[in-house]
Structure formats: C-alpha cells, structure tokens
Write a protein that holds these residues in place. Structure first.
Motif, short mmCIF file in Angstrom:
data_model
loop_
_atom_site.label_atom_id
_atom_site.label_comp_id
_atom_site.label_asym_id
_atom_site.label_seq_id
_atom_site.Cartn_x
_atom_site.Cartn_y
_atom_site.Cartn_z
N TYR A 37 0.82 -1.21 0.00
CA TYR A 37 0.00 0.00 0.00
C TYR A 37 0.84 1.25 0.00
O TYR A 37 0.49 2.26 -0.60
CB TYR A 37 -0.97 -0.02 1.19
CG TYR A 37 -1.96 -1.14 1.05
CD1 TYR A 37 -2.94 -1.09 0.06
CD2 TYR A 37 -1.90 -2.26 1.87
CE1 TYR A 37 -3.84 -2.12 -0.10
CE2 TYR A 37 -2.80 -3.30 1.71
CZ TYR A 37 -3.77 -3.22 0.73
OH TYR A 37 -4.65 -4.23 0.56
N LYS A 38 2.01 1.18 0.67
CA LYS A 38 2.88 2.36 0.65
C LYS A 38 3.41 2.60 -0.75
O LYS A 38 3.47 3.72 -1.23
CB LYS A 38 4.05 2.15 1.61
CG LYS A 38 3.63 2.34 3.04
CD LYS A 38 4.80 2.37 3.98
CE LYS A 38 4.34 2.15 5.39
NZ LYS A 38 3.81 0.80 5.61
N LYS A 40 1.96 1.72 -3.54
CA LYS A 40 0.86 2.22 -4.36
C LYS A 40 0.62 3.70 -4.10
O LYS A 40 0.36 4.46 -5.02
CB LYS A 40 -0.42 1.45 -4.04
CG LYS A 40 -0.63 0.22 -4.89
CD LYS A 40 -2.04 -0.31 -4.70
CE LYS A 40 -2.31 -1.51 -5.59
NZ LYS A 40 -3.58 -2.16 -5.22
N ALA A 41 0.70 4.08 -2.85
CA ALA A 41 0.44 5.47 -2.50
C ALA A 41 1.43 6.39 -3.18
O ALA A 41 1.10 7.51 -3.57
CB ALA A 41 0.51 5.65 -0.98
N ILE B 290 -5.26 1.99 0.47
CA ILE B 290 -3.99 2.65 0.15
C ILE B 290 -3.74 3.81 1.12
O ILE B 290 -2.65 3.98 1.66
CB ILE B 290 -3.98 3.15 -1.31
CG1 ILE B 290 -3.97 1.96 -2.25
CG2 ILE B 290 -2.80 4.06 -1.56
CD1 ILE B 290 -4.14 2.32 -3.71
N ILE B 307 -3.07 11.15 -0.02
CA ILE B 307 -4.11 10.40 -0.74
C ILE B 307 -5.49 10.98 -0.39
O ILE B 307 -6.29 11.31 -1.26
CB ILE B 307 -4.10 8.92 -0.32
CG1 ILE B 307 -2.70 8.34 -0.45
CG2 ILE B 307 -5.10 8.14 -1.16
CD1 ILE B 307 -2.15 8.33 -1.81
#
Lengths: 616, 424
Positions: A37-38, A40-41, B290, B307
């Motif tokens: 997830y990091k 992707k961020a 995310i 985000i």
C-alpha cells in the motif's frame, strides 16, 4: 428476569473486544506489515484525462455536409500541482495578462485545488501550435482536446440548433455531464443530444512529483475509449434552405416546406435567420447576448413557436369538416351578404368557389352550421356540442396539439374547446355568435407555421399526413423511426379533399382567385391565401402544394406585418420555393429579384399583440 | 428540586466517563473532517460554506441539545416514548413522498437551507419505544403476541427506511438483537444468523454441490464420530438440519441475483475478491486501503495526508472518514480511536447492567447495540472486512442529522443513568 440473563453482558463485552482486536490486527497488517500500500500510494498521483468523442455530423437529404467539427484545445490546470512557474513567461506564451492569469487561477482554485479544471477554453490549433513545445515547462498544466461545430453554409440555424456548456440544471439532472462539458441546447443538437454526443472516454495516467506522466495506471485497466457520436441524416434540402433564407433575408416570418408523401421537412426557417457560426466557440457569449436582445427576435423559432392567427387558410379545414359532418354539400351556396367584412366578389355557389374567392360570409354560415347543428333545443347546449365535435376534427388536422416532431419546444397553438369558453364566458353563456371569428381563422384560433404546412400536406395527400420530422436515420443503422412513417388519418373522405384541391388550384389559376402571383408556368400550383389581422399591419399567409396530382412539396409561408394580403407577399414567395425545389432553379428571374430585394415590413408593430378574445 | 420527586433519596450524579469519551471522539472527528476537506484557499476554521465549518455548527447544536437532555427529567423520555416513535414514523412516511434523492437514497427532507434525515432519528425513537414496551409491568415475553409486537416495532421503521433505498440505515435495526439478547432472546437465533452468513458467503465462493457435500460430511461426522449415544431423534434432527442447510444454499443464487440490487451484488463480490471493480466501489475500497496503509506506524501528520487530500477517496468526510485517521495519525492514532470506541461500548454495557429499571437497561443495551453496529460496519468497510454499506461512524463522520441523533441517543441514556436507582 433481569438477573436470569445477566451473565450475557459478559458475552456482549467479549464480542465488542474481539471486534476491536480484529480491527487492530487488520490495521497492523495494512499499516505495519504490508508494503504494497505504501508503494501504491507513492504512485498515487493520478491524472484523469477525459477523452471527448467527436460529436456526430449532420448531413442534408442529398448527402451535403451541414455541420462538422474542428479541433480546439482546452488548457487545463491542477492548481496544487503548479510549481516553479515563470508567470511572465507563461503569460507571454499563452497570450494573457498577469491580472487575467490571477483571476483564472483563483477560479480554478475554487473549483478544486486537486483536480483539473479548465484554465483557458478553446484555443485554436494555430495558437496552441505556437507554444506547444513549451508546455512541459508549465507544471500543473496540460491540454485537453475538444471539438467545435463548424458550418460551411451559414444556414438552418434554427433547425440545427446550437451547442453550449452545461448549466447547473443539466449537471444536477444528468450525471453524465461534468462541469465544462458541452450539450445540445436547441434544435436537433438538443433533441438528438444522446445520439450526437457519443460517450466520453477517460485515460488515467500516473504522474510523478514533477507532474510528468510516467505511464498508465494499473496498465490501463481503468481506461475507457471514447465512443464517437453518430451522424444524423436529416431531411433538410440544403440548397432549398439556402435559397429560402436568401428570399426571407430582409423579412420577418417563416417558411416550412414538407414532402407530403413522407412528412420529411425540406426547409424550415424562421426569419430573421442568423449564421449558426455566430454561436460557436469563444465568441458565442457576446453574440448570444446580441441576438437575444435583438427586437426582431432572431433566436425565436417562429416556425414551431410562434402561435399566429392562421387567417383564411383555415377555411380549407373548415370546409372539410363541414362537408364531412354533412352540414353542407359540395354544391351548397351562400350569398356574400357582408355579414362579416368581405371583399367584392360574386357570391360563391359551391365549396370550390368559396375556397377560390375566400368568401368570409360563406364560412361564417358554414361554421354556424357546424357549431349549431340543431341537436339540442337550447342554443348554448347546441353550441357546446358543435364546438366539441369541431374541436376533435381540428385535432385530427394536427391543430391544437403538439405535433410530435423531432425538434424541441414546439407549441400546440390553440383550438378553443368548451372548457376554454366556459372559463372565459361562463357555462352556457356563449354560442355561435360569440365565437364566429374562428370561422375565418381569427378570434381565438392560433396555429404554428409547421401546422399550416401540415395542412397543405393533408390536402396534398387528400386526407392524411405523416408527422413532419427532420431526421431520417442516424449512425450506420438506416432503419427509420416508425412513428414518423405512420399515417395520421383525418377520417374525412378523399372526394372532399379533391374539392379542396380543385378550389386551391382555382385560387392560383381561376378567375377571381386570390393568388395569381403564385402561378408558375408549367407547374400546377394549388394554394390558399390568408390575411391575418393583428394589432400591427396584417400578416401575409400562404399555404400551397404542387403539383396538383402526386404533389412533391407542400409549403407554408408566413410574412409578418407585410402590408397587403396573402396573395401579395406570401404567395409569390411560396411559388419561388416550389419552383426552386421542383425545377432546381428559378426561371422567373424578375419575380425572384423583386421579392428577394423588397422589404414589405419596414417597421415593427408598436404594440405587442395582447391575447384577448374579441367581444362584439 | 427533582430529586424530591424520585423514590430514591440519592442525588443525581452524571457519569463523566462516557461524556468525556464522547467529547474526545467528536473533537477528534472534527479535526479529521477539517483535514479531509482542507485546502489553503479556505483554511478558516469558521468558513460555514465548507464542511468543517458546517460541522462546527452541528456540533454546537448537538452540545446544546445534550445539555438540554441532561437537564430534563428522565421520565419525560419514557412517558413520551410512543409519541416520539409515532412522530418519527410519520416523518419517515412523509420522506417517502417529499424526500430528496442523494446518492441513490431518498432519505432526506429538504428544508432549503439544510437537509434533515429522519432515518437517523428513527434509531433512538425505536429504542425508546421498545424500552417502554418491554418495561411494562404486565409484559410476558414468552407470549408469541408480545414477540410479534416487538418485532413489528423494529421492522416497521426498518421497512420504511428500506423503501427509501437506504439499505445501510435499515440494516442498523439489526442492532436491536443485542438488547433482546440481553432480555432473553434465544442464543440459537444468533447462531442461526451466524451460520446463515457463513453459508451465504461460502455458497458464493465455492461450488454449491461441493458445499453441500461438506455439510453432509460434517453432519455424518457429528452423528457417528462426535456423538456417543444416538437416538432416532438425533437422526431426525441432523437430517432436518442438513435439508434446511441445502435449501438455504440453493436459494442463495436466487437471493443474490433477484433480491439484491446490482451495486449491492458488486460490493459483496468486491469484498470476496471475485470481481475487480476498480472504477466503481472497488476503487473506493482500494483507495481507502492505500490511504490507511500509507500511514504507517506514526502517520503522515495532521494536514499532511496526500491520498485523502487529493480527493482520491470519495465520501472522504462522511463514510470513509477513518481513512484520514489512518493516513494522518497512523497506526497509533487509529488504535487510540478504536480503543476509545471499544471502551465506550464496554462501559455502556456496564452502565446498562447497573440500572434498576428494565426501561433504562434495555435502552442502554440499545444504545450500545446501535453504536456497535455502526462502528463494526463502518470501520470494517473501510478496512475491507465487510461489504461497503454506507453508514456513518458515530460522532465522527460529517453530517448534522447523524451527529445530533447519536448525541440524543447517548445523552438520554447518560441522563437516565444519573437516576439509575429510580424506577423510570
């Protein structure tokens, strides 16, 4: 009871705690252990580029291109992404002032600091080409390609309509549209909006911190291709339309021409006309304001929206209904006793003669027989009955109803019914003598020009019509809209319409006919004049079809405030349209020259027409 | 003054623990709403055109109402329970006709300047009415008549809300199973519910016949290995159980295809990983994960989320507000918030148990149940553990109706607790 299940409080507490622990475990998985997830961020700065499909084109009935598109460029900005911008250099490139830059930026900020909004609209290919190579220096700015409408011939503005930016109402009602999108606002652009517009596509791009595109997001899984808009194949004859607009250039009024055997509209115009190119692109706002404020109302589509008194052309329908109801026979005669005003002519001895000479008293007496048929002793009740029957037949002629054509905002006109008069005068407070003005197409009767042309079609077809329409088919599917090719019968016998056709032939050719100016050597034109009284100068009206047998064209011409009756202006203009369509060119050059160049309506009527029934 | 009217001589004492927890959660929630819709152009705290500004207004109203509730005699709520319930039912019906549609649900009454969501108030109104009914002296919970009455009292508002296409808020009424459970509802009902969910999910994930085979194997194992003594009754029971399970499994497809709506189907499929739906609801959940995942142990810091800030997560300040916590406050911040909720919930159960009146106890359990259901579904959804059901996080999400309704719900109970020895 309260103690019996007290141990269950423990179970409940345990459930709460277990759920809490579950959430913490899940959180630790997401936040502490999973690196996905990091990663992707990091790549998360996405830019969604809307890909606009090009709008469908429009063709005339012979395949001539009426409307097409030209590429222009919208300069987009994501305010938060703008960094290290040399504002002066930017302004010089794009061609705006510093103040302009600041106000545009502020506007973009209020829309959204994080997503793209339009910074500058509709930059032409040439302008954009000059600084295209410098675009990479302007972080946070990018280009979105759009298309604009272009019209080679400046014709048919009212039919084609125009395209404009969506307004708040559209945004609320139709979730497809986003701020800044275009939508058909009027004419065919509006009624075939969903066909023409296609479907927007989008491309999701990843951009790095420097706002450079580094590739597609998720391998383009989220991308969608735009679906191009479909082309419209219209029924308009571009050459005829152009010719008609030229003839009407210095007049106010309208022309509608229809092919009677199909209901296809060949020409539809509302004068004054305007160049559709005026309402495109960045000049649109200013031009729209000008046109909107013009006292002669060029934006108003008279052919569909002007509810005029029809005048004497209405007598044709009156005669048909009276014959059908049996209240007169083809050989019924009435003395022209000037019970209502009339011009000097011998008394009509038959329906055919009455149409030819347009005798007002004849139709006064005819209408009296329709309204007061003697079914009831009470004259008021009798009139109510008669009016209801008459109203129903008028509806069958397409009067008093909205013709279900494919242009938006059509008006129905007005054919008064009993409810209308009951409201006005009170129940059983009116009879024939109150409403006789209707007999000659005055009074409370109102008709839109499309319905007038439709009346000409009905006589041309001897008793039926097809819904007048402007589009044959669209896209690659050539099947036609069944609704448009369904016969609408008036239910009145063909032989009566033969009488009407003969009468209308006599109007143009017979001794004492009112429209000899519509005569075209070699073509059997049938017509009917009308002179519609109103508060300004009389309107000049003419409906016609030609040839008499197997008619190819039916036409209605309405010239506002033309001094002189229907035979003086509208009839010769109609004959020009008919000749142009049937022969492809007009041989009577002198007629053409005179009626094209002369302006019959020098001034606008001072008083606006006030809607009020005449009381006599 | 009021104390003299009470049978107890004890002075009223407000329990400050839930009040402080409430204040903490509300204020922390506001900080996150501010962060979620933050931008430099509109940084003013009191900008009432922005959501954080409006939320301040709602908070002011909610606090005022909380204080009012604490000053009112608790018997007011028990005696007017049916009236409140009736009014809310009428409002729910009215909403069906004049409600405005937002996000596909027709659950708002538009007053022009502000919108009002009656379904938020239906929860505490139903809780009050149920508590009132169940605390009647002559109530006999063993009578089927009573049970049907109680069930209808829950199902009518739930049904009306369902008609507004607000499935999430309608599901919240399942929360009343909790107080009923405490009052003696058979635990079999809960077990059956859990079993039904397991079967439903399994039926979607694996082939139905394999699933039925597994059930059969389990039944046989139970009969011949697990049980030492077998009577004809146990055979019949096991057989009946097997048949019901099979029928249920076979009905899943029909329910799924014909009763659920497309978006509901998609949400369940996305959760189970059966379809990728990166454009629709899958995008939402994906972005939420995310956002939270990128927060790490300590988070990115207040107002530093990238985000959540860049509008990547839709419904950022309402249903997906927990993302902002995850991204900006990290694992530690999130744990503190989760702990606060769990502590509040457990504490509420403790409070409910110390009530002398059935009314207060039942109401207390209802409060805990409703809050727990919201907490479970909302956080579970954001973390990708339950399907996306759009209901707010109590006291935390942006929204006037929900904040005020939850405040009333909680503070009515706190007020009752202050007179816990009274027989309300």
């Amino acid at each position: 009871m309260s103690k019996q299940y007290a141990h269950r409080s423990g179970i409940v507490k345990i459930i709460f705690i277990v759920v809490g622990v579950l959430f913490v475990l899940r959180l630790s998985m997401l936040q502490l252990f999973d690196k996905e997830y990091k990663e992707k961020a990091k790549n998360q700065s996405l830019r969604i580029i809307t890909q606009y499909p090009s709008r469908g084109l429009m063709y005339d009935r012979n395949g001539q291109l009426l409307v097409y598109n030209e590429a222009v460029y919208d300069l987009m900005v994501i305010p938060r992404m703008v960094k290290d911008l040399d504002t002066d250099y930017f302004c010089r490139n794009v061609g705006i002032t510093r103040e302009d830059f600041i106000s545009r930026m502020e506007k973009a900020y209020t829309y959204s600091p994080y997503s793209g909004s339009i910074f500058m609209k509709q930059i032409s290919k040439e302008d954009f080409g000059r600084w295209e190579n410098n675009l990479y220096k302007f972080k946070g700015f990018y280009i979105s390609k759009r298309t604009l409408r272009i019209y080679d011939k400046p014709i048919a503005a009212h039919v084609l309509g125009y395209v404009g930016e969506v307004n708040e109402k559209d945004l609320e009602e139709k979730p497809y549209y986003k701020r800044g999108d275009y939508i058909g606002k009027s004419g065919l652009e509006a009624s075939y909006e969903e066909v023409l517009r296609g479907v927007k596509g989008k491309k999701v791009m990843q951009v790095d911190v420097h706002n450079r595109e580094i590739g597609s997001y998720m391998h383009g899984q989220q991308d969608t291709m735009p679906i191009e808009g479909k082309n419209l194949y219209t029924t308009i004859d571009a050459d005829l339309q152009e010719y008609a607009e030229k003839v009407m250039a210095n007049k106010r009024g309208c022309i509608v021409a229809i092919e009677p055997s199909t209901g296809e509209v060949l020409t539809l115009l509302s004068a004054p006309c305007y160049d559709p190119n005026l309402l495109v692109g960045r000049i649109r706002g200013a031009n729209f304001k000008k046109l909107n404020e013009d006292i002669s109302k060029p934006l108003f589509n008279r052919a569909l929206q002007a509810q005029y008194p029809p005048g004497s052309i209405f007598k044709v329908a009156q005669a048909m209904i009276a014959l059908h109801l049996g209240v007169i026979t083809p050989s019924t005669g009435f003395v022209c006793d000037k019970v209502i005003g009339c011009h000097n002519h011998p008394s009509a001895r038959s329906v055919q003669e009455a149409i030819k000479m347009s005798c007002n008293p004849y139709f006064y007496y005819t209408y009296r027989r329709v309204i007061q048929q003697g079914k009831y002793k009470n004259i008021y009740k009798d009139s109510q009955y008669g009016l209801t029957v008459w109203h129903n037949y008028m509806n069958r002629f397409g009067f008093g109803i909205k013709l279900p054509t494919d242009l938006p905002n059509i008006k129905s006109g007005n054919i008064p019914d009993t409810a209308f008069y009951n409201k006005w005068y009170g129940k059983e407070r009116w009879a024939f003598t109150t409403i006789y003005s209707n007999s000659i197409g005055q009074g409370e009767v109102e008709v839109v020009p499309l319905q007038m042309a439709n009346l000409a079609c009905i006589v041309a077809n001897r008793g039926y019509y097809y819904t007048p329409h402007l589009v044959r088919y669209y896209g690659s599917d050539t099947s036609r809209n069944e609704e448009f090719y369904t016969k609408h019968e008036t239910g009145i016998s063909r032989e009566y319409f033969d009488i009407a056709a003969r009468g209308m032939y006599d109007v143009v050719h017979g001794a004492g006919g009112t429209a000899h100016k519509a005569d075209i050597p070699g073509i059997d034109v049938c017509g009917k004049t009308g002179t519609a009284e109103n508060y300004g100068d009389d309107h000049s009206v003419f409906i016609a079809f030609a040839p008499k047998d197997n008619p190819k064209i039916a036409v209605a011409v309405y010239v506002e405030n033309a001094r002189g009756g229907g035979g003086t202006w509208a009839a010769p203009i109609a004959s020009l349209i008919i000749e142009k369509y049937i022969r492809g060119e007009v041989k009577r050059k002198d007629v053409e020259k005179y009626y094209t160049e002369t302006n019959p309506c020098q001034r606008l009527p001072l008083a606006r027409r006030i809607k009020k029934p005449k009381r006599r | 003054m009021q104390a003299r009217q009470l049978p107890s001589t004890e002075k009223k004492r407000y329990d400050w623990v839930p009040i402080l927890l409430y204040l903490g959660i509300v204020l922390f929630g506001w900080l996150n709403i501010y962060a979620a819709c933050y931008d430099e152009m509109h940084a003013s705290v009191f900008d009432f055109s922005r959501q954080h500004g409006k939320q301040l207004l709602w908070m002011g109203i909610a606090f005022l109402m909380a204080i009012c509730v604490l000053l009112i005699h608790p018997r007011v709520f028990s005696s007017s329970a049916y009236v409140i319930y009736g009014i809310v039912l009428i409002l729910l019906v009215v909403t069906l006709f004049i409600g405005t549609v937002t996000h596909g649900g027709q659950s708002w009454i538009d007053f022009g300047a502000f919108k009002f969501q009656p379904s938020e108030f239906a929860k505490f109104a139903t809780a009050l009415a149920l508590a009132k009914t169940i605390s009647a002296i002559d109530i006999d919970l063993t009578l089927p008549r009573t049970r049907i009455t109680l069930a209808l009292m829950v199902l009518i508002p739930a049904g009306l809300i369902l008609l507004q296409h607000d499935t999430g808020s309608a599901l919240v009424f399942l929360a009343f199973l909790l107080p009923f459970f405490r009052e003696g509802l058979s635990h079999y009902i809960l077990l059956v519910g859990v079993l039904a969910i397991i079967l439903f999910v399994s039926a979607l994930l694996i082939n139905k016949f394999i699933l039925m085979g597994i059930i059969l194997a389990l039944c046989l194992f139970y009969l011949f290995v697990w049980l030492s003594k077998r009577t004809s009754r146990t055979y019949w029971h096991t057989a009946a159980f097997f048949v019901v399970c099979c029928l249920f499994t076979l009905s899943v497809d029909f329910t799924f295809e014909h009763i659920l709506e497309t978006h509901q189907r998609n949400r369940i499929y996305v959760l189970l990983g059966k379809v990728e739906d990166p454009k629709g609801i899958g995008y939402n959940v994906d972005q939420a994960k995310i956002a939270i995942g990128s927060g790490g142990l300590f988070g990115k810091g207040f107002l530093n989320g990238t985000i959540t800030k860049a509008d990547f997560v839709p419904e950022q300040e309402t249903d997906f507000i927990f993302c902002t916590v995850g991204e900006e406050w990290g694992f530690l911040g999130s744990i503190v918030l989760l702990a606060a909720y769990v502590y509040l919930l457990v504490y509420l159960i403790g409070m409910a148990e110390r009530q002398r009146s059935t009314f207060s106890r039942f109401y207390g359990y209802s409060v805990a149940g409703i809050l727990f259901f919201h907490f479970f579904i909302n956080i579970g959804m954001v973390l990708g553990l339950v399907p996306v059901i759009g209901i707010p996080l109590p006291f935390f999400s942006y929204g006037g109706s929900s904040l005020i309704a939850f405040t009333l719900l909680l503070f009515i109970f706190i007020r009752q607790d202050a007179d816990k020895n009274a027989l309300i």
